[in-house]
Design an enzyme around this catalytic site. Structure first.
Site, mmCIF file in Angstrom:
data_model
loop_
_atom_site.group_PDB
_atom_site.id
_atom_site.type_symbol
_atom_site.label_atom_id
_atom_site.label_comp_id
_atom_site.label_asym_id
_atom_site.label_seq_id
_atom_site.Cartn_x
_atom_site.Cartn_y
_atom_site.Cartn_z
ATOM 1 N N GLU A 1 1.283 3.738 2.069
ATOM 2 C CA GLU A 1 2.031 4.045 3.278
ATOM 3 C C GLU A 1 3.300 3.199 3.381
ATOM 4 O OE1 GLU A 1 -2.402 4.147 4.574
ATOM 5 O OE2 GLU A 1 -1.181 3.298 2.965
ATOM 6 N N ALA B 1 -30.689 4.097 -21.316
ATOM 7 C CA ALA B 1 -31.039 3.061 -20.346
ATOM 8 C C ALA B 1 -30.288 3.268 -19.037
ATOM 9 C CB ALA B 1 -30.725 1.679 -20.924
ATOM 10 N N ARG C 1 -4.925 2.122 -26.707
ATOM 11 C CA ARG C 1 -3.763 2.226 -27.582
ATOM 12 C C ARG C 1 -2.986 3.501 -27.251
ATOM 13 N NH1 ARG C 1 -7.951 1.182 -31.024
ATOM 14 N NH2 ARG C 1 -7.889 3.290 -31.906
ATOM 15 N N ALA D 1 -24.379 11.699 -38.517
ATOM 16 C CA ALA D 1 -25.146 12.421 -39.528
ATOM 17 C C ALA D 1 -26.418 11.653 -39.872
ATOM 18 C CB ALA D 1 -24.293 12.636 -40.770
ATOM 19 N N ALA E 1 -27.055 4.603 -23.528
ATOM 20 C CA ALA E 1 -26.869 5.721 -22.596
ATOM 21 C C ALA E 1 -28.187 6.074 -21.923
ATOM 22 C CB ALA E 1 -26.304 6.927 -23.341
ATOM 23 N N CYS F 1 -2.000 -1.171 7.306
ATOM 24 C CA CYS F 1 -1.128 0.001 7.234
ATOM 25 C C CYS F 1 -1.056 0.723 8.575
ATOM 26 C CB CYS F 1 -1.612 0.953 6.153
ATOM 27 S SG CYS F 1 -1.403 0.285 4.494
ATOM 28 N N LEU G 1 -12.041 -1.008 -28.785
ATOM 29 C CA LEU G 1 -12.249 -0.716 -27.368
ATOM 30 C C LEU G 1 -11.030 -0.936 -26.481
ATOM 31 C CD1 LEU G 1 -15.867 -2.068 -26.731
ATOM 32 C CD2 LEU G 1 -15.155 0.222 -27.444
ATOM 33 N N TRP H 1 -15.022 11.240 -38.801
ATOM 34 C CA TRP H 1 -14.800 11.471 -37.371
ATOM 35 C C TRP H 1 -15.386 12.818 -37.034
ATOM 36 C CZ3 TRP H 1 -13.398 7.527 -34.505
ATOM 37 C CH2 TRP H 1 -12.615 6.501 -35.052
ATOM 38 N N HIS I 1 0.838 -1.193 0.000
ATOM 39 C CA HIS I 1 0.000 0.000 0.000
ATOM 40 C C HIS I 1 0.876 1.247 0.000
ATOM 41 C CE1 HIS I 1 -3.855 -2.144 1.642
ATOM 42 N NE2 HIS I 1 -3.382 -2.682 0.536
#
Length: 352
Positions: free
Chosen positions: A47, A289, A201, A157, A287, A79, A198, A164, A45
């Site tokens: 600490e 939902a 990179r 569109a 989105a 810790c 997804l 893009w 950790h």
């Protein structure tokens, strides 16, 4: 403490299911003699790293840490005990530990005669550790909805083309968001239309997020880019979906609710897998939902200086029918990314 918060951020994307934590050790004269952050789950950790760097100079000094020192033995020791053994005289932490199995570190330190102060820069430290804190408090991952749109709110569109809308700089910034999350989620529509990869990179040493495709009827093709070996992938389907064309693909079967996969069913299962932060990259239906389910904690919108006039909106079917039901947001950041504007916002009022 601000230095400790900055150190903690270096662990984003590599410590899950543990929190990100930073620590700074001052000697008895107030000089910095050690620094550290939690680098990976199962490793020392923050600490402990800082105490190792400080050595004997920690004795009689102060430990500054972004999260209340833990009080339990897991894959590493507590810790709080490490600080006691090092002879620390004072501990200052930002955020109390809400985890029932780990809390109590401050009290253990006090019983050992150590001066303890909590709450310093708590809001700043909480913001940097919000994914883990959300997962502990709500029992589900923290969800960031990311979208890229024109200035008039279109993500594609009228003919469906979308590559893009935003700049190369914005697209590179999305890889940073992915690298900081445990899972990236899209729906079957996005998987079919865009065939996204997804994976992260352009960032060295990254822990690749889990790629999650919500695909009720298992329509994804075996040749989909998201099914390569660049990062782990989970395809979420209905209990009775025919998946014979997906040999070797990891599947999660969930019950349907009104013909749809349940958002909270998904998040509960991801949480059980150790996922503490989700980046939602799906289209407007997915989105919507998540918004309708009250499961969006943060929004990151990349707005390009472009107008389309027609085409798909960024959000659909979110269960909002009148202006009084509109979700009001607090903008926490707005910054230029190349020619685009990146706006980060959270819900102004939240009910759970």
């Amino acid at each position: 403490m601000r230095r400790a918060i900055a150190l903690a951020a270096r662990g984003l994307g590599s410590t899950s299911p543990n929190p990100v934590v930073g620590s700074v050790i001052l000697d008895a004269s107030g000089d910095i003699v050690g620094e550290g952050f939690h680098q990976r789950a199962g490793g020392p950790h923050a600490e402990v790293h800082a105490l190792r760097a400080a050595g004997d100079r920690a004795r009689g000094g102060t430990a500054v840490v972004t999260l209340e020192p833990c009080n339990h033995t897991g894959r590493t020791g507590p810790c709080a005990q490490a600080l006691i053994d090092a002879g620390i005289a004072r501990v200052v932490y930002a955020v109390g530990d809400p985890n029932p199995s780990a809390t109590g570190g401050a009290e253990t330190l006090r019983r050992a005669g150590i001066d303890v102060e909590g709450g310093l820069l708590a809001d700043e430290a909480e913001a940097g550790n919000i994914a883990w804190l959300t997962s502990v408090r709500l029992g589900r991952p923290h969800v960031t909805w990311k979208y890229a749109a024109t200035l008039d709110g279109r993500i594609a569109a009228a003919d469906g083309t979308s590559r893009w809308i935003t700049s190369a700089e914005s697209r590179a910034d999305v890889h940073r968001l992915r690298a900081e999350c445990d899972a990236v989620v899209v729906g079957s529509g996005t998987a079919r239309t865009d065939d996204p990869h997804l994976a992260v990179r352009g960032i060295d040493g990254v822990v690749q997020p889990l790629r999650v495709v919500l695909d009720t009827h298992a329509t994804i093709l075996p040749t989909a880019r998201v099914l390569d070996d660049a990062a782990p992938t989970l395809v979420v389907v209905a209990e009775d979906a025919d998946t014979r064309h997906l040999p070797g693909v990891e599947l999660l079967r969930l019950p349907l609710h009104d013909g749809r996969l349940g958002v909270h069913d998904l998040l509960t299962n991801l949480h059980l897998r150790g996922v503490r932060s989700v980046l939602l990259e799906g289209g407007p239906t997915l989105a919507g939902a998540f918004v309708a389910a009250g499961a969006v904690d943060r929004i990151v919108g990349y707005l390009a200086p472009v107008l389309l006039g027609e085409g798909s909106a960024a959000l659909a079917a979110a269960g909002i029918t009148t202006i009084t039901d509109a979700l009001r947001l607090d903008v926490t950041e707005s910054v230029r990314i190349g020619p685009d504007l990146r706006i980060t916002a959270t819900l102004a009022t939240k009910e759970h």
